[in-house]
Motif scaffolding. Structure first.
Motif, PDB file in Angstrom:
ATOM      1  N   SER A  32      -3.844  13.491  -1.918  1.00 13.79           N
ATOM      2  CA  SER A  32      -3.487  12.230  -1.724  1.00 13.79           C
ATOM      3  C   SER A  32      -2.138  12.046  -2.278  1.00 13.79           C
ATOM      4  O   SER A  32      -1.471  10.989  -2.113  1.00 13.79           O
ATOM      5  CB  SER A  32      -4.366  11.152  -2.255  1.00 13.79           C
TER       6      SER A  32
ATOM      7  N   ALA B 260       8.277   1.596  -3.577  1.00 15.28           N
ATOM      8  CA  ALA B 260       7.048   2.553  -3.761  1.00 15.28           C
ATOM      9  C   ALA B 260       6.312   2.501  -2.309  1.00 15.28           C
ATOM     10  O   ALA B 260       6.564   1.347  -1.822  1.00 15.28           O
ATOM     11  CB  ALA B 260       6.577   2.530  -4.824  1.00 15.28           C
ATOM     12  N   GLY B 261       5.078   3.072  -2.084  1.00 11.04           N
ATOM     13  CA  GLY B 261       4.296   2.867  -1.199  1.00 11.04           C
ATOM     14  C   GLY B 261       3.687   1.461  -1.271  1.00 11.04           C
ATOM     15  O   GLY B 261       3.694   0.707  -0.307  1.00 11.04           O
TER      16      GLY B 261
ATOM     17  N   GLU C 176       3.672  -1.624   1.228  1.00  6.61           N
ATOM     18  CA  GLU C 176       2.469  -2.418   1.764  1.00  6.61           C
ATOM     19  C   GLU C 176       2.570  -3.771   1.604  1.00  6.61           C
ATOM     20  O   GLU C 176       2.272  -4.592   2.499  1.00  6.61           O
ATOM     21  CB  GLU C 176       1.225  -2.015   0.989  1.00  6.61           C
TER      22      GLU C 176
ATOM     23  N   HIS D 154      -7.062   3.596  -0.151  1.00  7.94           N
ATOM     24  CA  HIS D 154      -6.440   3.755  -1.558  1.00  7.94           C
ATOM     25  C   HIS D 154      -6.519   2.550  -2.225  1.00  7.94           C
ATOM     26  O   HIS D 154      -6.224   1.590  -1.482  1.00  7.94           O
ATOM     27  CB  HIS D 154      -4.862   4.163  -1.557  1.00  7.94           C
TER      28      HIS D 154
ATOM     29  N   THR E 166      -4.167   0.689  -3.509  1.00  5.46           N
ATOM     30  CA  THR E 166      -3.279  -0.208  -3.339  1.00  5.46           C
ATOM     31  C   THR E 166      -3.621  -1.056  -2.262  1.00  5.46           C
ATOM     32  O   THR E 166      -2.965  -2.311  -1.921  1.00  5.46           O
ATOM     33  CB  THR E 166      -1.836   0.645  -3.224  1.00  5.46           C
TER      34      THR E 166
ATOM     35  N   ASP F 218      -0.701   2.860   6.206  1.00  6.92           N
ATOM     36  CA  ASP F 218      -0.529   3.480   5.038  1.00  6.92           C
ATOM     37  C   ASP F 218      -0.021   4.854   5.408  1.00  6.92           C
ATOM     38  O   ASP F 218      -0.692   5.704   5.628  1.00  6.92           O
ATOM     39  CB  ASP F 218      -1.703   3.160   4.392  1.00  6.92           C
TER      40      ASP F 218
ATOM     41  N   ALA G 290       1.018   7.147   3.422  1.00  2.30           N
ATOM     42  CA  ALA G 290       0.962   8.251   2.360  1.00  2.30           C
ATOM     43  C   ALA G 290       0.510   9.613   2.897  1.00  2.30           C
ATOM     44  O   ALA G 290       0.666  10.571   2.204  1.00  2.30           O
ATOM     45  CB  ALA G 290       0.009   7.671   1.277  1.00  2.30           C
TER      46      ALA G 290
ATOM     47  N   ASN H  51       5.624   7.081   2.094  1.00  2.00           N
ATOM     48  CA  ASN H  51       6.147   7.294   0.592  1.00  2.00           C
ATOM     49  C   ASN H  51       6.896   8.586   0.651  1.00  2.00           C
ATOM     50  O   ASN H  51       6.800   9.578   1.016  1.00  2.00           O
ATOM     51  CB  ASN H  51       4.849   7.646  -0.315  1.00  2.00           C
TER      52      ASN H  51
ATOM     53  N   HIS I  39       8.368   9.918  -1.861  1.00  2.00           N
ATOM     54  CA  HIS I  39       7.817  10.910  -2.928  1.00  2.00           C
ATOM     55  C   HIS I  39       6.436  11.771  -2.401  1.00  2.00           C
ATOM     56  O   HIS I  39       6.090  12.531  -3.318  1.00  2.00           O
ATOM     57  CB  HIS I  39       7.484  10.175  -4.261  1.00  2.00           C
TER      58      HIS I  39
ATOM     59  N   CYS J 226      -5.423   9.331  -7.901  1.00  2.45           N
ATOM     60  CA  CYS J 226      -5.195   7.751  -7.259  1.00  2.45           C
ATOM     61  C   CYS J 226      -6.140   7.201  -6.357  1.00  2.45           C
ATOM     62  O   CYS J 226      -5.954   6.410  -5.688  1.00  2.45           O
ATOM     63  CB  CYS J 226      -3.773   7.748  -6.843  1.00  2.45           C
TER      64      CYS J 226
ATOM     65  N   TYR K 172       3.426  14.358 -11.416  1.00  2.00           N
ATOM     66  CA  TYR K 172       2.931  13.278 -11.064  1.00  2.00           C
ATOM     67  C   TYR K 172       2.632  12.321 -11.871  1.00  2.00           C
ATOM     68  O   TYR K 172       2.743  12.961 -13.168  1.00  2.00           O
ATOM     69  CB  TYR K 172       1.771  13.469  -9.993  1.00  2.00           C
TER      70      TYR K 172
ATOM     71  N   SER L  21       2.886   3.840  -8.053  1.00  2.00           N
ATOM     72  CA  SER L  21       4.237   4.519  -8.393  1.00  2.00           C
ATOM     73  C   SER L  21       5.116   3.505  -8.990  1.00  2.00           C
ATOM     74  O   SER L  21       5.179   2.385  -8.574  1.00  2.00           O
ATOM     75  CB  SER L  21       4.719   5.120  -7.394  1.00  2.00           C
TER      76      SER L  21
END
Ligand code: PLP
Ligand code: PLP
Lengths: 453, 476, 476, 453
Positions: C74, C134-135, C139, C168, C170, C241, C243, C265, C267, C411, D99, D335
């Motif tokens: 993930s 960030a992700g 959201e 996830h 989040t 989402d 991700a 995301n 990253h 996560c 990470y 994050s």
């Protein structure tokens, strides 16, 4: 209290007490009064970090750099791309802030990186022994000349034949280096049509002079690729050591000099992942046969056994070097271009077998494109008809100084003026790299057209 | 052994992105010496992530000043300030071509000019060339200057260069590389140059004496004034090997001591990183009467205009291409500017203080070879160790300290009676705490020797390889 | 434990060079709340070399993608190209101030504009905002858009957000952070969203369904077309989402699947380094009918002029200060440009290939939870291991491999029956060799368990600390 | 063959065979046909490394940056110096490419660096709990507002009092964040003379509204330092949570907000070693009392025991967070700004106790110098008479737009225009940092004089 000094006043007091002294000054009691400085050094007062940055940024601004103007300058230093991986690795402090690996147990990674440089560079030179390393392309050539002298001095005259068509700067360095040992230099001319070596002259001179070696360059100072096999043939027959100065990038396209019979291969490593930096620091490549290994100057990294019998990397053959052989050493080199040799090794790994060929091809093709299109312009002519790789010499009907100046106002570094190719005037050495795209090349052509119109 | 990057090669992969959509006609040209498509060089084929991991992995089996104490004598392994690295990479310098039209490099000439002046002041010389690539290269330039000077100015043939027995290997090597005969002067009981011997050796063949002061034994040649007089009276020149300049900045200067020519190793005193062997830089300076002999070009100034001056009538010519190691020299320049005169002097004071502190604290284990104050490095006697100095210091590696300089393991040469000497140079950037810790570790190793001599003899034990014998034979 | 930087503090030393010779009158001003000279904050006093060594030392007890395989499910721990880092640091971006006159930031607006377009194309959306940090922040922006949309356009009160149980953390957290009620939809036997359950839960309170596709179980919701229809028929919106976008680039797009809003995301899929936790970036995109709801400003273009557009009539307002994580977004932009459409597609293909290969090769040790092809990550069943998955994977650390995602160590959240599941995401930047090596190491650990269960249970053994228990209690 | 993909065709074939598939395409069989892309993505064709560099260099050139023009812009983001040590460390790939440290055994160094961030930042906020971390100063303030709501919702109205004198951008973010939970925002005005809070209004509103918290900023949006103790006194008496948004650099000079009784301290960490980057990424500071620890969003690093009983660092209190608490989590943050928080920790270590004070003093003194000299110019007036730290608001007799424009032509970013301070027009927020030397400040003064003449 200054940042790079780590002792505070309390530390100093305690330490002086241990030593049995009262003052810092008494540490220097061995220095006679008459030569003690009684004033402060006349240097600028210290800069804060931001003031320093401002100062350097302003200095840098006073240079125009090759990201600002289109760069068609070569002459031994080229505006090639430097892969970001190169900088990322060599900026790692374990390599950057270390000394020569005198303690091999602590430096296996560094030694391996240097060893890999030797391995990879040997693939390019076509000769097994690579030193690690000479200062630059010019001193590598001079180092090779001294090698010839050491190897051959029993059988030959203390004379060196040198092609006229090597970089002017290299010749100057060579003269300086040879002056010490009183080695005489004789020049070999080039063919005024092809720009290649005058082979007849070479043959004759070799016979007449019985020199310790013959030094030449390919691509030479006019960008012309020499017939290396022919040269080495002549040299071999006369048992004269052949020394080549080459551009390593050409080996993307061409056979290795080793294969073609060259005895000592030298060159400037800058095209292989090293930034221009106004010409330094760069990398001197020096490579030779196994049989000449004891004569090669500079560090050599090899494999040895540790006390358990396992292989390990280490400096080897140190008895050639100044720190062991002292006045009997081949040369005095100590600090060298280690980190830059690692850069070139990373560069070669990065481009790899196929990328290396592609890169050379791109340089070749772009050069051909520019050359062919320039020749379509009125009164623009090639000076020589030999084959070229990434640069070529053009003759203009008008003052080349004016051309350079006018091109500059169009943000083009047009090329390097040749003051003196036989009797020919107004010649320009124009170089191309992969970084110039078709638009840039066309801009050069149209700009020149405009100026010549 | 970690696989080499060649061992990691695989077919048809690569790390690069090399293409230009317009120029894709990849027909090989017809040139003599062309390499056929199927003739491979044997370069590796690896992807970018493999390259990064390979080399990251290699760096993790290396050791720099950033990793810990590095008291390698004669090498001045001080902290290398990060701002200097960063500022040396500004595009205006990093991306400029040496053969650009002069007027497009004004920043370069100005920087070079100022740097020459700063170095001249720091060493007490009158003019400097930044061209030499390293200390040894500075020496070579100096030797050529000496040679040319006798030829051009004095019309004399002088073939001898004198060097101290304790001199760094580059000194005699430089002399003989330039065709001089090299004669060695002994060190006396006090660790100084034997002046009587010097006197005897001085004749009209002597072109110069090369000296480093303080010497490689960490001692200041306190007879330097007399030595200079003797040399000059003999019509000879005095050359200063500036590798040990960290011991005297702002305290005394080679120029004031009577030296005519001097180089400085920026990668020692002026904190430029040594990069695992180089590049460094070795600017060479001279007194006014030798200025016209310097390698060309030097940076010069005319009113407000800076430019490269090629017109030195007696120049030895070029010693390398272009202008010197600009990227390295920029770092040294930053170092001078961030320190200022007082900071440089403090640097020297603390370097000398640290060395003396170390010498005192270690004296029971490793008594000083010469029983007196040292300069920026201390020469210690390893004779009373139960094991050889060579193996003793290997154990330091397990404690994360770089071993000091020994015969054959470092860049210094000692005569036979100093066969087990240890040269330690902590530099000013070690804290009292790290020195105390180092002393403690030395003590601990001494205890370990008592407990288990073999264990120490076979150190290090924490690395990927075991101990490597002195001057080990190469295997293929 | 390594001493902290505070432990290293000493009096009257410091790393800085902070002064200005003109402004040295350091009399404290008279302000309410002034801190007296003798009131110390307790900041450390250390010199520069100590700072560098301290932190260099700390980095050496950390692990990044550059150090080895990092199959953290993930999290898409792919290689982070160095050129992107370098180019994101160009002075023109790094040193520009957000509140400069607009016309002095033309490069910024152009870059943002192009980036918005590229992301819209990549995800099949019509408009993008780069602002979210960030992700999870993307959201949140999405949820606010949904909220505002029902308020402003539909004049309805919808208070429920549906999320999958495998979502996830989040997702539900974002929904409830914005005041929504969150309802959970179960996963069915095949690892997909239970459509029947979904149907039952759809009512006029449902504002949106949040979904990641492929899901956090590594499976593609193949009923997505039907799901989208159901949602839209219910007058609800569909949130993506992003991700897991690494599984579908160039193959399918959230926009084409029927999603109305989506974040990405950078990253993860777009290779920007995660920096030990951030900063990342989570641009949020919408279909045309929601464009006017995006956070302001977005970059816009008028003829040849780029500018920040603040005039979105329904905008949810700002979600953070300024324009987003410019330094991070530049890296993602470079990644898109160096890959091109084909490269991005290959990235996805190889990511999925690697995951499936790993799943097949590990199946005897760790059978897949759902016995079918996976997407870019595979969910494996740790039940047949003799030790807990938690301790089993700790042993990987000793082999230089980062453990994959587990419940409580990563996560992702799994329901109880997946308590010993292991989520592995190798990414496309692992070679077949590193995957084979990883498989071999898994086998080896299995053997080790047989030989010495305790040894594995107490792994890792090669680090500065021993195993840290699951959700260990804090000590003071 | 593309660089970031590591499989060659042979690998692919072998791997597909193991999986039991024929084609890559069949890996995607679960994706229904109708939603499969049948065309290529419409994105630029791939750039070579050098073409990419050219593209980015050209974009960057289209911005004017703060090394090119004199920067007097602030407004929450400041052109402070960033010590080179900061970049040197955070560019090390062990930190950069890792990470979130979910595997503490493998990440002790990273965890310690983050832990040290919390330690050092706690010294600055004066409160023991520091989160690691919020996105930026604006979202940190919004996070704090949500905390107030969570902590107080039992006893209070779902209302928030907010000072009008916070950064306009922060207010916008706050409104967005509050819109979700329908938390009402009431504004507290400032005193038109001092620029400080209108305390009477604050007292009244607190009594009337019984809000969950009061949010204010110091130095506020006019650069004015608030009387923090007075604010917290009022809040404490009414059991209203006080939330401050501060500039951490001011603590070089001032008492910590914790000491002065603030309950939640937030702020923008950019001044502490983080480059401007056109405003992001930066760092959201969030800090509070131990008693509110369970309400704080974001990561917390703490000490735990390993199985041998030795201390080790780890993420702690994870039950607050989204990956454990899911819909019951305080916020959704996952994050965060880890690397930037490490930057600020390195920065604070670098400047240290004395350097931090010196730096703040330099900023203060230079600001005073500029302010006092500007006030000597005809018709130039301060808008407020409160105390300032590093920025202040000036009122001009002529259009501030024209002033900004004219200053720009002199390579000066003159300041930030205020559209709306009560009825006052033509106001400019002028900021100063240590990077401006006396010459730069004098240049500003003389340029303005010329423009106003
Ligand atoms: C005393 C002394 N002289 C000369 C040198 C040679 O300098 P470089 O390595 O810069 O060529 C060194 C370097 O180790 C040295 O220590
Ligand atoms: C599936 C999924 N959604 C959302 C997120 C949250 O993204 P971020 O950490 O960028 O806020 C993650 C990150 O781990 C994730 O894996």
């Amino acid at each position: 209290m200054y940042g790079y000094n780590t002792l505070n006043n309390n530390d100093k007091k305690l330490m002086l007490k241990e030593i049995g002294l009262e003052t810092i000054n008494s540490l220097f009691q061995d220095i006679p009064e008459p030569i003690r400085m009684i004033r402060q050094l006349n240097l600028p007062q210290p800069y804060s970090e931001w003031a320093l940055e401002k100062k350097l940024v302003n200095l840098a601004k006073n240079n125009i750099h090759t990201d600002e103007y289109f760069c068609f300058l070569g002459g031994g230093y080229y505006n090639h791309f430097v892969p970001a991986v190169v900088d990322a690795i060599v900026n790692r402090s374990e390599f950057l802030t270390s000394y020569t690996p005198y303690q091999p147990e602590m430096s296996q990674g560094l030694l391996q990186a240097l060893y890999e440089y030797q391995l990879l560079m040997a693939k390019i030179t076509g000769l097994p022994i690579v030193s690690s390393s000479s200062y630059d392309g010019a001193t590598a050539l001079a180092d090779a000349a001294l090698m010839c002298d050491s190897i051959q001095k029993e059988n030959k005259n203390q004379k060196l034949l040198v092609a006229k068509s090597i970089w002017p700067q290299y010749l100057e360095v060579l003269k300086t280096y040879m002056s010490g040992r009183k080695i005489e230099i004789e020049m070999i001319d080039y063919d005024i049509k092809t720009g290649m070596l005058n082979f007849d002259e070479l043959r004759n001179q070799i016979q007449q002079e019985n020199p310790v070696g013959f030094l030449f360059q390919s691509p030479n100072a006019f960008g012309i690729i020499e017939d290396i096999a022919k040269v080495t043939n002549i040299c071999n027959n006369a048992k004269v050591i052949s020394v080549l100065s080459f551009n390593p990038l050409t080996i993307g396209l061409l056979k290795t000099p080793g294969e073609l019979g060259v005895d000592i291969v030298t060159g400037e490593g800058q095209p292989l992942g090293i930034h221009l930096n106004a010409g330094g620091s760069s990398l001197g490549i020096l490579s030779t046969h196994s049989k000449y290994r004891q004569y090669i100057p500079g560090r050599l990294i090899g494999k040895v056994k540790d006390i358990k019998g396992n292989p390990a990397y280490s400096l080897v053959f140190e008895n050639r070097e100044q720190h062991v052989a002292r006045e009997k050493a081949n040369t005095n080199i100590c600090s060298n271009q280690a980190l830059n040799s690692i850069k070139s090794a990373i560069f070669l790994s990065y481009v790899g077998e196929t990328g290396f060929r592609k890169l050379a091809m791109l340089n070749y093709e772009k050069t051909q494109y520019l050359m062919n299109n320039l020749l379509k312009l009125k009164d623009v002519e090639l000076v020589f008809n030999g084959m070229v790789f990434n640069e070529f010499v053009i003759k203009f009907p008008i003052s080349v100084k004016i051309i350079i100046e006018k091109m500059l106002s169009k943000k083009i570094f047009a090329g390097i003026e040749y003051k003196n190719i036989s009797e020919i005037e107004n010649t320009l050495l124009i170089s191309v790299t992969e970084k110039l795209d078709k638009g840039d090349l066309d801009y050069y052509i149209s700009s020149l057209k405009e100026i010549l119109a | 052994m970690t696989p080499t990057i060649l061992d990691r090669s695989r077919n048809n992969v690569s790390g690069h992105q090399i293409f230009d959509s317009y120029f894709s006609n990849s027909q090989l040209p017809i040139i003599k010496g062309i390499r056929d498509k199927d003739m491979k060089l044997g370069l590796p084929e690896v992807t970018e992530v493999e390259i990064i991991r390979h080399y990251t992995n290699l760096t993790n089996d290396a050791f720099g000043v950033d990793n810990g104490t590095y008291p390698l004598g004669s090498c001045t392994m001080k902290y290398n300030p990060k701002r200097n690295d960063k500022l040396s990479q500004l595009a205006g310098f990093q991306k400029s071509h040496p053969l650009q039209p002069k007027k497009t490099l004004n920043g370069l000439w100005q920087f070079m000019y100022e740097m020459q002046i700063y170095l001249a002041e720091l060493l007490g010389m009158d003019a400097f060339s930044l061209q030499p690539a390293a200390g040894a290269h500075g020496e070579l330039a100096g030797i050529y200057i000496i040679q040319k000077y006798f030829e051009a100015e004095r019309k004399e043939q002088r073939n001898t260069i004198l060097v101290a027995d304790s001199a760094h290997g580059t000194n005699p090597a430089s002399a003989s590389m330039a065709g001089f005969e090299c004669k060695i002067i002994q060190t006396d009981k006090q660790g100084l140059m034997d002046i009587e011997m010097l006197k005897k050796m001085l004749d009209t063949n002597v072109a110069a004496l090369m000296l480093t002061n303080p010497s490689t034994l960490g001692l200041f040649e306190k007879n330097i004034i007399e030595i200079a007089k003797l040399i000059h009276k003999n019509g000879s020149l005095l050359y200063y090997d500036g590798a040990n300049l960290n011991a005297i900045m702002g305290i005394t200067r080679p120029g004031d001591m009577g030296f005519d020519i001097a180089h400085i190793n920026t990668h020692k005193t002026l904190s430029t990183p040594h990069g695992g062997g180089g590049p460094g830089a070795g600017p060479v300076g001279v007194k006014q009467f030798l200025r016209s002999y310097l390698p060309i070009p030097i940076a010069d100034k005319n009113g407000e205009i800076y430019f490269p001056n090629y017109k030195l009538p007696n120049t030895i010519g070029r010693i390398k291409a272009n202008y010197g190691h600009i990227d390295v020299l920029l770092k040294a320049y930053c170092y001078i500017l961030t320190n200022g005169p007082q900071g440089l002097k403090e640097t020297t004071e603390n370097a000398v203080l640290n060395a003396n502190y170390l010498q005192i604290k270690l004296k029971e284990i490793l008594p000083p070879v010469f029983n007196k104050l040292c300069m920026h490095e201390c020469l210690l006697n390893g004779d009373i160790l139960k094991v050889s100095a060579y193996t003793f210091v290997k154990r330091l590696i397990d404690y994360g300290i770089h071993p000091p300089t020994l015969v054959g393991a470092g860049c210094v040469y000692f005569s036979d009676d100093l066969g087990s000497a240890i040269l330690m140079e902590p530099t000013e950037t070690e804290t009292k705490e790290t020195l105390d810790e180092m002393v403690m570790i030395f003590r601990q190793i001494l205890d370990e020797v008592k407990e288990n001599e073999d264990f120490i003899k076979n150190a290090p034990h924490s690395k990927n390889v075991s101990q490597i014998p002195f001057m080990a034979q190469e295997i293929i």
